[in-house]
Design a protein around this motif. Structure first.
Motif, mmCIF file in Angstrom:
data_model
loop_
_atom_site.group_PDB
_atom_site.id
_atom_site.type_symbol
_atom_site.label_atom_id
_atom_site.label_comp_id
_atom_site.label_asym_id
_atom_site.label_seq_id
_atom_site.Cartn_x
_atom_site.Cartn_y
_atom_site.Cartn_z
ATOM 1 N N ALA A 156 3.647 12.808 8.558
ATOM 2 C CA ALA A 156 2.747 11.775 9.078
ATOM 3 C C ALA A 156 2.534 10.660 8.065
ATOM 4 N N ASN A 157 2.803 10.947 6.788
ATOM 5 C CA ASN A 157 2.563 9.963 5.735
ATOM 6 C C ASN A 157 3.811 9.685 4.890
ATOM 7 N N ALA A 158 4.972 9.959 5.439
ATOM 8 C CA ALA A 158 6.214 9.710 4.697
ATOM 9 C C ALA A 158 7.334 9.394 5.676
ATOM 10 N N VAL A 159 8.179 8.443 5.303
ATOM 11 C CA VAL A 159 9.290 8.041 6.157
ATOM 12 C C VAL A 159 10.474 7.632 5.284
ATOM 13 N N GLN A 160 11.662 7.933 5.770
ATOM 14 C CA GLN A 160 12.884 7.490 5.096
ATOM 15 C C GLN A 160 13.523 6.388 5.928
ATOM 16 N N VAL A 161 13.905 5.309 5.258
ATOM 17 C CA VAL A 161 14.533 4.175 5.928
ATOM 18 C C VAL A 161 15.909 3.950 5.316
ATOM 19 N N ASP A 162 16.938 4.035 6.136
ATOM 20 C CA ASP A 162 18.303 3.717 5.712
ATOM 21 C C ASP A 162 18.710 2.416 6.393
ATOM 22 N N THR A 215 5.962 6.542 1.032
ATOM 23 C CA THR A 215 4.877 7.498 1.224
ATOM 24 C C THR A 215 3.545 6.766 1.111
ATOM 25 N N GLY A 216 2.581 7.268 1.842
ATOM 26 C CA GLY A 216 1.264 6.646 1.855
ATOM 27 C C GLY A 216 0.626 6.852 3.214
ATOM 28 N N ASP A 217 -0.587 6.407 3.356
ATOM 29 C CA ASP A 217 -1.316 6.591 4.607
ATOM 30 C C ASP A 217 -0.571 5.934 5.768
ATOM 31 N N ALA A 247 4.263 4.418 10.561
ATOM 32 C CA ALA A 247 3.766 3.315 11.387
ATOM 33 C C ALA A 247 3.727 2.013 10.598
ATOM 34 N N VAL A 248 3.330 2.094 9.332
ATOM 35 C CA VAL A 248 3.244 0.890 8.502
ATOM 36 C C VAL A 248 4.627 0.270 8.309
ATOM 37 N N MET A 249 5.647 1.105 8.087
ATOM 38 C CA MET A 249 6.997 0.576 7.899
ATOM 39 C C MET A 249 7.531 -0.042 9.183
ATOM 40 N N ARG A 250 7.233 0.562 10.321
ATOM 41 C CA ARG A 250 7.686 -0.021 11.593
ATOM 42 C C ARG A 250 7.017 -1.378 11.836
ATOM 43 N N GLU A 251 5.736 -1.454 11.529
ATOM 44 C CA GLU A 251 5.034 -2.728 11.684
ATOM 45 C C GLU A 251 5.591 -3.771 10.715
ATOM 46 N N HIS A 252 5.912 -3.328 9.516
ATOM 47 C CA HIS A 252 6.478 -4.236 8.512
ATOM 48 C C HIS A 252 7.824 -4.784 8.977
ATOM 49 N N LEU A 253 8.694 -3.914 9.467
ATOM 50 C CA LEU A 253 10.008 -4.357 9.928
ATOM 51 C C LEU A 253 9.882 -5.299 11.121
ATOM 52 N N ALA A 254 8.959 -4.990 12.021
ATOM 53 C CA ALA A 254 8.756 -5.862 13.183
ATOM 54 C C ALA A 254 8.300 -7.250 12.747
ATOM 55 N N SER A 255 7.465 -7.315 11.713
ATOM 56 C CA SER A 255 6.980 -8.609 11.227
ATOM 57 C C SER A 255 8.072 -9.393 10.528
ATOM 58 N N ARG A 256 9.153 -8.720 10.130
ATOM 59 C CA ARG A 256 10.257 -9.378 9.446
ATOM 60 C C ARG A 256 11.449 -9.627 10.366
ATOM 61 N N GLY A 257 11.200 -9.567 11.676
ATOM 62 C CA GLY A 257 12.239 -9.935 12.629
ATOM 63 C C GLY A 257 13.074 -8.793 13.161
ATOM 64 N N GLN A 309 0.808 -1.221 0.000
ATOM 65 C CA GLN A 309 0.000 0.000 0.000
ATOM 66 C C GLN A 309 0.842 1.273 0.000
ATOM 67 N N LEU A 310 2.157 1.134 0.117
ATOM 68 C CA LEU A 310 3.034 2.301 0.146
ATOM 69 C C LEU A 310 3.704 2.512 -1.207
ATOM 70 N N ARG A 311 3.976 3.772 -1.517
ATOM 71 C CA ARG A 311 4.751 4.107 -2.716
ATOM 72 C C ARG A 311 6.217 4.195 -2.300
#
Length: 234
Positions: free
Chosen positions: A223-229, A171-173, A177-187, A150-152
């Protein structure tokens, strides 16, 4: 075909276990992108003589292969999850020991000992080659990608004095939070804040004998965008 023109049938009853093991092993290795891990089973299937011992040892090798490939591909982490680099040397060494034991059970002189030793040496050489190739390379997907659908996503990579790292902008709704949940689900689990950037980090650790730790820094843009390095934290 024989000299009389009669087709010589393939002894399926005698060799079915070889075909079954190879089929499952190839499927596992292709799924886990670890074709190198197929070598021990190929060696055993080519050298085993007794169908019973061949199947039992083959199943042990299959369980060993699954341990080195499946947990990591499922995004699991922890000290019991083998790191990707351990497929080359640790898996090969353990598999060689299993094959050697199988040869002894078959009561034959371990004439394949030289072949097994060669397999182990190749594993260590491949390990050195992979480590050297990764010195100046950015990390792989490391369970950060693929990102939630659901994220761009915009991807990039960067390098500095400390090495190279991958950069993802999502970016996306509720993207942070969505990326943090995603990373947590991947260990990935919360780690200490970066001493360089001050950004919060989530880290994933694998490796039975050699620790492989990957950390992802998350910087909320809005609130709807995050950068992950993310990078290998050696």
């Amino acid at each position: 075909m024989s000299g009389t023109g009669v087709v010589v049938p393939f002894r399926l009853r005698e060799h079915w276990w070889r075909l079954a093991l190879l089929t499952v092993a190839v499927a596992t290795c292709v799924w886990g992108a670890s074709l190198f891990a197929l070598i021990p089973i190929l060696v055993w299937c080519a050298s085993a003589r007794s169908p019973r011992t061949g199947l039992v040892v083959g199943l042990i090798l299959m369980v060993l292969l699954a341990w080195f490939v499946v947990p990591r591909e499922l995004g699991w982490s922890g000290p019991w999850v083998p790191a990707a680099i351990e497929v080359y040397w640790l898996h090969t060494t353990l598999a060689a020991a299993v094959c050697f034991a199988g040869a002894l059970v078959e009561r034959r002189r371990p004439a394949g000992a030289g072949r097994l030793l060669t397999m182990v040496v190749i594993g260590f050489v491949a390990t050195g080659f992979v480590l050297f190739a990764q010195l100046e390379e950015a990390p792989g997907d490391e369970n950060v990608l693929p990102a939630p659908a659901q994220l761009r996503i915009a991807e990039d990579k960067a390098c500095g004095s400390g090495g190279c790292w991958r950069v993802l902008t999502a970016t996306g709704d509720r993207a942070p939070a969505v990326m943090r949940e995603h990373l947590a689900s991947r260990g990935y689990t919360p780690g200490p804040t970066s001493t360089i950037t001050g950004n919060p980090r989530m880290c994933q650790q694998t490796g039975v004998l050699v620790t492989h730790q990957v950390c992802a820094e998350l910087k909320d843009i809005s609130a709807n965008a995050v950068q992950v390095d993310w990078y290998v934290n050696s």
